[in-house]
Design a protein around this motif. Structure first.
Motif, PDB file in Angstrom:
ATOM      1  N   TRP A   1      -6.375   9.397   6.396  1.00  0.00           N
ATOM      2  CA  TRP A   1      -5.764   8.710   5.254  1.00  0.00           C
ATOM      3  C   TRP A   1      -4.830   7.597   5.720  1.00  0.00           C
ATOM      4  N   ILE A   2      -4.094   7.846   6.791  1.00  0.00           N
ATOM      5  CA  ILE A   2      -3.209   6.805   7.313  1.00  0.00           C
ATOM      6  C   ILE A   2      -4.037   5.617   7.802  1.00  0.00           C
ATOM      7  N   ALA A   3      -5.169   5.900   8.447  1.00  0.00           N
ATOM      8  CA  ALA A   3      -6.043   4.822   8.890  1.00  0.00           C
ATOM      9  C   ALA A   3      -6.556   4.007   7.711  1.00  0.00           C
ATOM     10  N   MET A   4      -6.856   4.663   6.603  1.00  0.00           N
ATOM     11  CA  MET A   4      -7.292   3.942   5.407  1.00  0.00           C
ATOM     12  C   MET A   4      -6.195   3.001   4.914  1.00  0.00           C
ATOM     13  N   ALA A   5      -4.951   3.497   4.905  1.00  0.00           N
ATOM     14  CA  ALA A   5      -3.832   2.660   4.476  1.00  0.00           C
ATOM     15  C   ALA A   5      -3.628   1.482   5.423  1.00  0.00           C
ATOM     16  N   VAL A   6      -3.819   1.712   6.726  1.00  0.00           N
ATOM     17  CA  VAL A   6      -3.678   0.635   7.701  1.00  0.00           C
ATOM     18  C   VAL A   6      -4.775  -0.408   7.498  1.00  0.00           C
ATOM     19  N   ALA A   7      -6.010   0.051   7.233  1.00  0.00           N
ATOM     20  CA  ALA A   7      -7.120  -0.873   7.026  1.00  0.00           C
ATOM     21  C   ALA A   7      -6.911  -1.749   5.798  1.00  0.00           C
ATOM     22  N   GLN A   8      -6.145  -1.285   4.844  1.00  0.00           N
ATOM     23  CA  GLN A   8      -5.877  -2.081   3.643  1.00  0.00           C
ATOM     24  C   GLN A   8      -5.134  -3.365   3.999  1.00  0.00           C
ATOM     25  N   ASP A   9      -4.420  -3.346   5.137  1.00  0.00           N
ATOM     26  CA  ASP A   9      -3.823  -4.545   5.715  1.00  0.00           C
ATOM     27  C   ASP A   9      -2.839  -5.209   4.765  1.00  0.00           C
TER      28      ASP A   9
ATOM     29  N   LEU B   1      -9.236   2.691  12.838  1.00  0.00           N
ATOM     30  CA  LEU B   1      -9.711   3.916  13.483  1.00  0.00           C
ATOM     31  C   LEU B   1      -9.084   4.071  14.864  1.00  0.00           C
ATOM     32  N   ASP B   2      -9.005   2.974  15.606  1.00  0.00           N
ATOM     33  CA  ASP B   2      -8.391   3.028  16.930  1.00  0.00           C
ATOM     34  C   ASP B   2      -6.907   3.346  16.827  1.00  0.00           C
ATOM     35  N   ALA B   3      -6.223   2.724  15.858  1.00  0.00           N
ATOM     36  CA  ALA B   3      -4.777   2.925  15.711  1.00  0.00           C
ATOM     37  C   ALA B   3      -4.447   4.380  15.414  1.00  0.00           C
ATOM     38  N   ALA B   4      -5.339   5.045  14.677  1.00  0.00           N
ATOM     39  CA  ALA B   4      -5.116   6.447  14.322  1.00  0.00           C
ATOM     40  C   ALA B   4      -5.817   7.416  15.277  1.00  0.00           C
ATOM     41  N   ASP B   5      -6.376   6.903  16.376  1.00  0.00           N
ATOM     42  CA  ASP B   5      -7.058   7.727  17.377  1.00  0.00           C
ATOM     43  C   ASP B   5      -8.175   8.542  16.730  1.00  0.00           C
ATOM     44  N   LEU B   6      -9.023   7.869  15.946  1.00  0.00           N
ATOM     45  CA  LEU B   6     -10.079   8.552  15.210  1.00  0.00           C
ATOM     46  C   LEU B   6     -11.475   8.059  15.574  1.00  0.00           C
ATOM     47  N   ARG B   7     -11.596   7.255  16.611  1.00  0.00           N
ATOM     48  CA  ARG B   7     -12.896   6.680  16.942  1.00  0.00           C
ATOM     49  C   ARG B   7     -13.947   7.772  17.141  1.00  0.00           C
ATOM     50  N   GLU B   8     -13.598   8.832  17.854  1.00  0.00           N
ATOM     51  CA  GLU B   8     -14.579   9.880  18.136  1.00  0.00           C
ATOM     52  C   GLU B   8     -14.896  10.734  16.915  1.00  0.00           C
TER      53      GLU B   8
ATOM     54  N   VAL C   1       1.570   8.991  15.328  1.00  0.00           N
ATOM     55  CA  VAL C   1       1.685   8.302  14.040  1.00  0.00           C
ATOM     56  C   VAL C   1       2.967   7.482  13.975  1.00  0.00           C
ATOM     57  N   LEU C   2       4.068   8.053  14.431  1.00  0.00           N
ATOM     58  CA  LEU C   2       5.340   7.339  14.358  1.00  0.00           C
ATOM     59  C   LEU C   2       5.368   6.133  15.296  1.00  0.00           C
ATOM     60  N   GLU C   3       4.770   6.278  16.484  1.00  0.00           N
ATOM     61  CA  GLU C   3       4.675   5.120  17.372  1.00  0.00           C
ATOM     62  C   GLU C   3       3.765   4.056  16.765  1.00  0.00           C
TER      63      GLU C   3
ATOM     64  N   GLY D   1       0.836  -1.198   0.000  1.00  0.00           N
ATOM     65  CA  GLY D   1       0.000   0.000   0.000  1.00  0.00           C
ATOM     66  C   GLY D   1       0.871   1.248   0.000  1.00  0.00           C
ATOM     67  N   LEU D   2       0.470   2.239  -0.788  1.00  0.00           N
ATOM     68  CA  LEU D   2       1.185   3.515  -0.843  1.00  0.00           C
ATOM     69  C   LEU D   2       0.231   4.644  -0.529  1.00  0.00           C
ATOM     70  N   LEU D   3       0.570   5.439   0.473  1.00  0.00           N
ATOM     71  CA  LEU D   3      -0.158   6.671   0.765  1.00  0.00           C
ATOM     72  C   LEU D   3       0.691   7.844   0.294  1.00  0.00           C
ATOM     73  N   PRO D   4       0.287   8.513  -0.806  1.00  0.00           N
ATOM     74  CA  PRO D   4       1.084   9.627  -1.333  1.00  0.00           C
ATOM     75  C   PRO D   4       0.870  10.897  -0.526  1.00  0.00           C
TER      76      PRO D   4
END
Length: 284
Positions: free
Chosen positions: A167-175, A142-149, A196-198, A98-101
């Motif tokens: 967008w990072i959460a979308m890339a993570v969900a692509q798994d 969503l949890d990984a990117a702290d976006l639940r709320e 994000v870095l952690e 996966g690539l997030l530009p």
């Protein structure tokens, strides 16, 4: 534009570890007639974080595009598990890399959860529709990117930093096993940069191979296991950050004199620019 197109997905399988491998052999990439990346030999360490550093225009983003099959090589090849990437099916590429530009865009009206759901599209098909595993992957991202709320907020109502995390959460969900991020912290404040870095470190610890472009050398040294330093489309140094980060390398890349200190907490290099260099110097 279908937002899933913003995250393009693309490792011979290592018999010992089961890790998939993405590498290049004499790779040359060009925009039009102008070569940008020149005859690169790169092997991405599996299950590790690789940072690509170098001055503006040196070919960092172009290299990511080549690794994700968004650019056709002018010479050489990108290899996924020993096969030329061009010969790998689009669906396999999409499930593997996966690539997030830098400049991802989405239509107005999408919520954060809508966007993250698009990351599961490579896993859908005629015989496989939306499943419990897909829903769980979205919620975990969503949890990984702290976006639940913020999951039900429209993207256009978010701050720049919040949109970047979506967008990072979308890339993570692509798994995908290999995840490439082009300047993922550029729009974030220092707190969300650390989040994000952690998160990226955690992904590598759980078996992902992560490649990211970063401008801040100290941050790259702290969070990367492996570093590629590019200048004018060529690799001038590669290896563990503690081994390659020297005043000579900083001078060669940026024309800046520097002092390299050691982070008292993490033991990683801290790059302290001191002055513009008087002239070019070799890496030392």
């Amino acid at each position: 534009m279908n937002p899933v197109n913003a995250v393009k997905s693309v490792n011979p399988v290592d018999p010992a570890s089961g890790a998939r491998r993405l590498e290049t052999r004499s790779l040359t990439l060009a925009h039009g007639r102008t070569p940008i990346v020149r005859e690169l030999d790169v092997e991405l360490p599996p299950h590790r974080v690789t940072a690509i550093v170098g001055p503006n225009g040196c070919g960092k983003s172009t290299l990511l595009s080549g690794l994700a099959r968004l650019l056709v090589p002018r010479g050489g090849a990108v290899l996924l598990d020993g096969r030329e990437l061009a010969s790998v099916s689009t669906r396999e590429v999409a499930r593997t890399v996966g690539l997030l530009p830098q400049s991802a865009t989405a239509p107005d009206g999408l919520t954060v959860r809508d966007l993250v759901r698009y990351g599961r599209q490579p896993h859908q098909g005629l015989l496989r529709q939306w499943s419990k595993a897909d829903a769980e992957a979205v919620e975990a991202a969503l949890d990984a990117a702290d976006l639940r709320e913020l999951a039900d907020r429209r993207l256009e109502t978010l701050s720049g930093g919040q949109r970047q995390r979506a967008w990072i959460a979308m890339a993570v969900a692509q798994d995908t096993e290999i995840l490439m991020l082009d300047e993922p912290t550029s729009a974030l404040d220092i707190g969300h940069q650390l989040e994000v870095l952690e998160m990226i470190r955690g992904l590598a610890a759980r078996g992902r191979t992560v490649v990211l472009v970063l401008h801040d050398l100290t941050t790259a040294c702290r969070y990367a296991d492996h570093m590629l330093a590019l200048l004018d489309g060529r690799i001038v140094a590669q290896g563990a950050p503690a081994e390659i980060m020297t005043p000579g390398l900083v001078r060669t890349l940026y024309g800046v004199e520097s002092t390299i200190l050691t982070d008292p907490v993490h033991g990683t290099p801290v790059v302290c620019p001191t002055a513009l260099a008087a002239g070019p110097a070799a890496v030392s």
